[in-house]
Design a protein around this motif. Sequence first.
Motif, PDB file in Angstrom:
ATOM      1  N   LEU A   1      39.949  39.589  36.936  1.00  0.00           N
ATOM      2  CA  LEU A   1      39.902  38.129  37.068  1.00  0.00           C
ATOM      3  C   LEU A   1      41.072  37.614  37.900  1.00  0.00           C
ATOM      4  CD1 LEU A   1      38.960  37.264  33.378  1.00  0.00           C
ATOM      5  CD2 LEU A   1      37.521  36.790  35.386  1.00  0.00           C
ATOM      6  N   ASN A   2      42.266  38.112  37.589  1.00  0.00           N
ATOM      7  CA  ASN A   2      43.469  37.662  38.293  1.00  0.00           C
ATOM      8  C   ASN A   2      43.436  38.048  39.773  1.00  0.00           C
ATOM      9  OD1 ASN A   2      46.527  36.851  38.235  1.00  0.00           O
ATOM     10  ND2 ASN A   2      46.484  38.893  39.132  1.00  0.00           N
ATOM     11  N   ASN A   3      43.091  39.306  40.059  1.00  0.00           N
ATOM     12  CA  ASN A   3      43.108  39.769  41.446  1.00  0.00           C
ATOM     13  C   ASN A   3      42.049  39.059  42.293  1.00  0.00           C
ATOM     14  OD1 ASN A   3      45.099  41.473  40.603  1.00  0.00           O
ATOM     15  ND2 ASN A   3      43.869  43.333  40.686  1.00  0.00           N
ATOM     16  N   MET A   4      40.876  38.858  41.703  1.00  0.00           N
ATOM     17  CA  MET A   4      39.821  38.181  42.448  1.00  0.00           C
ATOM     18  C   MET A   4      40.188  36.716  42.688  1.00  0.00           C
ATOM     19  SD  MET A   4      35.757  38.108  41.569  1.00  0.00           S
ATOM     20  CE  MET A   4      34.574  37.310  42.648  1.00  0.00           C
ATOM     21  N   ALA A   5      40.826  36.085  41.712  1.00  0.00           N
ATOM     22  CA  ALA A   5      41.262  34.702  41.880  1.00  0.00           C
ATOM     23  C   ALA A   5      42.271  34.587  43.021  1.00  0.00           C
ATOM     24  CB  ALA A   5      41.870  34.184  40.578  1.00  0.00           C
ATOM     25  N   TRP A   6      43.182  35.548  43.101  1.00  0.00           N
ATOM     26  CA  TRP A   6      44.181  35.519  44.173  1.00  0.00           C
ATOM     27  C   TRP A   6      43.509  35.635  45.542  1.00  0.00           C
ATOM     28  CZ3 TRP A   6      49.233  34.309  44.269  1.00  0.00           C
ATOM     29  CH2 TRP A   6      49.935  34.594  45.440  1.00  0.00           C
TER      30      TRP A   6
END
Length: 609
Positions: free
Chosen positions: A525-530
């Motif tokens: 979730l975090n990496n895709m959001a970035w």
Amino acid sequence: MFSNIIFFLIALLVFELNFPDMGKEHSFLFFLLILIISWVGLAFSCRMSFSSLLADAFHVEGVPRGPANLAERYHRLSGRKKIVALGFFTAVVYLGNFRYWLDRVPFFSTFSVLQGAVGLGLFLFFLCTVWYFAYPAYYVIFRQSMNRLSFVSSNIKLNLPILFPWLVLSFLFDLMALEAVTSAFPALSSGIAHGVGFIFVLVAMMVLMPAVIRKWWGCTSLKDSVKGRELALFLDRSGFGYRDIVRWPIFEGRMMTAAIMGIVSRFRYILVTDALMEVLSIEELKGVLAHEMGHARYKHLPVYLVFFAGFVVISYGSSELLLAALLAVPSLTGLFTSGESSGAGVFSLLLSIPMLVAMAVYFRFVIGFFMRHFERQADLYAAGFLGTAGPVINALEKIALYSGNTRDLPSWHHFSIRERVECLARAERNPRLVKKHNRFVGVCFIIYLVLMVSAGTLANFGTVSENFKFHALEQALLSRTASGPPDAGVYGALAMLYHESARWEEALSAYENALSLEPDNPVILNNMAWLLATASDRGLRDPMRAVRLAEKAVGMDRNSMYLDTLAEAYYAAGKPDEALAVIDEALEKATDRVGYYREQKEKFAAGMR
């Protein structure tokens, strides 16, 4: 001692490259069984081989060339048995899953130095087994009067200083990694701090360690003896900088040897054994001291640091290339990407074997080449300093005679005494050979530096190597996605690989696959959001979705990294005030990268103006 440095380094690498299998229960009895079988196998092998050598020693007693041949056979056999000890140690580490049991001991998982110390302690115990069974042959061949206990303990005392630098550095890095320390001093957790700390401590140890080792060996000043005072006067008149000339009591002082340690004159010691003081005349002892002065004159000790640094640089880059090469083999890819610690352990063993061979080759042939020629440089310097090679030649001949007629005994780090004497005799007849040899050593060192810098640059920074590593890892992960069951971790790793290479569309596709398999995975979730908030391809950006994904990740874990991603998503979505509030929380929680978060805050604040 020089050979044992290699063995300890390889043992440490074997231990550190092992991944303990924590995913399943293990039988402690099985570990003990592997340990006992390994030790019994080593003991039986040593007993049989050294007993055979001892029988031959009695058989050839009195034969003129017998002792020299036996001395050579003893040293070769000792080296082979240390290799056997290393093999059994590897079996205990990998088959017995040694580190699994060490991880279960309180504090051992926090302080890696404790695990390493126990691991190397086990290897030292195996070496003690070799020395124990080697003693009878040593006693007969070299005609030494010391008992078995003194022989084993002297070997331990001689070799343990090899581990002092590693112990200090490991303990330092363990302290720097403690949560309490990183919270109080966030800068210590950075890679730059580790690099600076490593260099500082290593230089400090190179300067100060000789004084510590002198105490450890129990060395005492020779200036209270008649010969010692005369030798000290010789050193003082030569203008040579040193702290003291000391008695070296290793092996009860019966070894025929001398040494120099220390790169700074205030902490530089010249060590001479009692046997050398008794056998050699004053002029011959001056030849020995002049030889040790030659090592300092040509800066041989600091140069060895260059050799060590060269190996670290090359091995760091080549290990990644080797990893990529192994990943290019389809049958091995599954081991690395399976997610099982046992598979990772097997893969690490396959990875470690070429590295261990490379280490042995590097030390044995590259450093060994320079060590032999450095010894020759020191011999020639001594002859030139004294004005004649006679005292040096006489000292070498006596050392060979009283050490068991070892005149023709070869060594990987020394030319044989016969070769050294012949070289000195040639230089006596033709002094130009000294400059010729120094020029040869200098040219070889320059070639070494050029090759090491070139290879290090290619392995660590070269475009070709980077492309090779990228494609190998990409193929490994793609192979895993095609052949194995759907795995969010594999898709996530593939997405990160594409992300770091700025292949935004492929990264986004891989993230989508990973998220479909594990919609609540905070890392994905975090990496895709970035990516959705910062991709340089603006057509792929989706700030509002980035906010939703980042908020979900932060809802699971409010760590500083996830908060930073959420702040970046708010900023991309045109909400700098909310970005400021979130980055302030990230700053409060941060234990590292504090400077980066402050730059983020300044960027968000500028967006509000």
